[in-house]
Design a protein around this motif. Structure first.
Motif, short mmCIF file in Angstrom:
data_model
loop_
_atom_site.label_atom_id
_atom_site.label_comp_id
_atom_site.label_asym_id
_atom_site.label_seq_id
_atom_site.Cartn_x
_atom_site.Cartn_y
_atom_site.Cartn_z
N TYR A 220 0.92 -1.20 -0.10
CA TYR A 220 0.09 -0.04 0.12
C TYR A 220 0.89 1.19 -0.19
O TYR A 220 1.82 1.43 0.86
CB TYR A 220 -0.83 -0.10 1.29
N VAL A 221 0.73 2.10 -0.80
CA VAL A 221 1.54 3.34 -1.10
C VAL A 221 0.45 4.34 -0.57
O VAL A 221 -0.47 4.66 -1.57
CB VAL A 221 2.03 3.44 -2.50
N PRO A 222 0.63 5.10 0.21
CA PRO A 222 -0.16 6.37 0.82
C PRO A 222 -0.18 7.39 -0.30
O PRO A 222 0.73 7.49 -1.33
CB PRO A 222 0.43 6.86 1.95
N SER A 223 -1.26 8.31 -0.35
CA SER A 223 -1.37 9.15 -1.44
C SER A 223 -0.38 10.41 -1.76
O SER A 223 -0.07 10.76 -2.70
CB SER A 223 -2.92 9.84 -1.22
N ASN A 224 0.05 10.70 -0.50
CA ASN A 224 1.17 11.90 -0.50
C ASN A 224 2.54 11.42 -0.63
O ASN A 224 3.20 12.23 -0.84
CB ASN A 224 0.94 12.69 0.55
N VAL A 225 2.94 9.89 -0.97
CA VAL A 225 4.16 9.79 -0.90
C VAL A 225 4.47 9.53 -2.35
O VAL A 225 3.77 9.07 -3.51
CB VAL A 225 4.35 8.29 -0.53
N LYS A 226 5.34 10.10 -2.99
CA LYS A 226 5.94 10.39 -4.30
C LYS A 226 6.76 8.89 -4.62
O LYS A 226 7.70 8.47 -3.95
CB LYS A 226 6.95 11.45 -4.38
N THR A 227 6.25 8.52 -5.80
CA THR A 227 6.90 7.12 -6.43
C THR A 227 8.00 7.35 -7.33
O THR A 227 8.47 6.36 -7.85
CB THR A 227 5.87 6.03 -6.79
N ARG A 228 8.23 8.72 -7.62
CA ARG A 228 9.32 8.84 -8.87
C ARG A 228 9.73 10.31 -8.25
O ARG A 228 9.22 11.18 -7.71
CB ARG A 228 8.46 8.86 -9.95
N LEU A 229 10.90 10.83 -8.94
CA LEU A 229 11.77 12.12 -8.72
C LEU A 229 10.79 13.00 -9.39
O LEU A 229 10.37 13.00 -10.68
CB LEU A 229 13.11 11.78 -9.65
N GLU A 230 10.34 13.96 -8.72
CA GLU A 230 9.76 15.35 -9.29
C GLU A 230 10.33 16.50 -8.94
O GLU A 230 10.89 16.51 -7.75
CB GLU A 230 8.20 15.34 -8.65
N PHE A 231 10.45 17.28 -9.91
CA PHE A 231 11.02 18.86 -9.80
C PHE A 231 10.11 19.47 -9.16
O PHE A 231 10.61 20.26 -8.30
CB PHE A 231 11.44 19.32 -11.04
N PHE A 232 9.05 19.54 -9.25
CA PHE A 232 8.06 20.20 -8.80
C PHE A 232 6.63 19.24 -8.66
O PHE A 232 6.61 18.21 -9.30
CB PHE A 232 7.65 21.61 -8.75
N ASN A 233 5.65 19.71 -8.01
CA ASN A 233 4.41 18.56 -7.98
C ASN A 233 3.91 18.27 -8.98
O ASN A 233 3.42 19.17 -9.77
CB ASN A 233 3.29 19.34 -7.03
N GLY A 234 4.05 17.12 -9.65
CA GLY A 234 3.42 16.57 -10.93
C GLY A 234 4.09 16.74 -12.20
O GLY A 234 4.02 16.30 -13.06
N PHE A 235 5.52 17.25 -11.72
CA PHE A 235 6.45 17.51 -13.21
C PHE A 235 7.76 16.92 -12.66
O PHE A 235 8.53 17.09 -12.11
CB PHE A 235 6.93 18.80 -13.25
N GLY A 236 7.91 15.70 -13.50
CA GLY A 236 8.96 14.61 -13.31
C GLY A 236 9.84 14.64 -14.56
O GLY A 236 9.75 15.61 -15.42
N ILE A 237 10.84 13.55 -14.59
CA ILE A 237 11.61 13.06 -15.62
C ILE A 237 10.98 13.23 -16.94
O ILE A 237 11.44 13.77 -17.99
CB ILE A 237 12.52 12.20 -15.39
N SER A 238 9.75 12.15 -16.93
CA SER A 238 9.01 12.14 -18.26
C SER A 238 8.62 13.49 -18.87
O SER A 238 8.53 13.89 -20.06
CB SER A 238 8.00 10.97 -18.02
N GLU A 239 8.09 14.28 -17.95
CA GLU A 239 7.42 15.46 -18.32
C GLU A 239 8.44 16.53 -19.05
O GLU A 239 8.43 17.38 -19.91
CB GLU A 239 6.63 16.29 -17.26
#
Length: 111
Positions: free
Chosen positions: A11-30
């Motif tokens: 179980y992964v809680p909702s506020n735990v990041k599962t990937r590297l993000e520069f700011f909320n919702g914007f990571g490497i793929s973006e």
């Protein structure tokens, strides 16, 4: 029973990041998609610069393209971005069925 064959779900809680993000919702793929858009717009900006002779319009083209890509690919709290929401809306519209209703009165004698 072999313990290696069992599947364990975590179980992964909702506020735990599962990937590297520069700011909320914007990571490497973006970031990669934003870079690709910037590279695609670079020749267009160069052509506009050669035609107009001014730096202003090419800079505006690049800025709007990069800012638009960042806005369209940043994920919200539900892990959806604007592009994925548009894809889901198109899929939903394709799956909609039309059911024509014809009124039939079984008590009416006229045929």
């Amino acid at each position: 029973m072999n313990i290696e064959n069992k599947e364990y779900k975590l179980y992964v809680p909702s506020n735990v990041k599962t990937r590297l993000e520069f700011f909320n919702g914007f990571g490497i793929s973006e970031l990669i998609s934003t870079g690709i858009v910037a590279l695609i717009l670079l020749p267009i900006s160069f052509i506009v610069y050669k035609l107009k002779g001014s730096f202003f319009i090419p800079v505006i083209i690049e800025f709007i393209g990069i800012a638009g890509t960042i806005m369209m690919t940043t994920k919200d709290m539900n892990n959806l971005c604007v592009i994925s929401q548009i894809k889901l809306m198109i899929e939903f519209a394709k799956r909609q069925k039309k059911f024509e209703y014809e009124y039939y009165n079984k008590f009416d004698d006229g045929e």
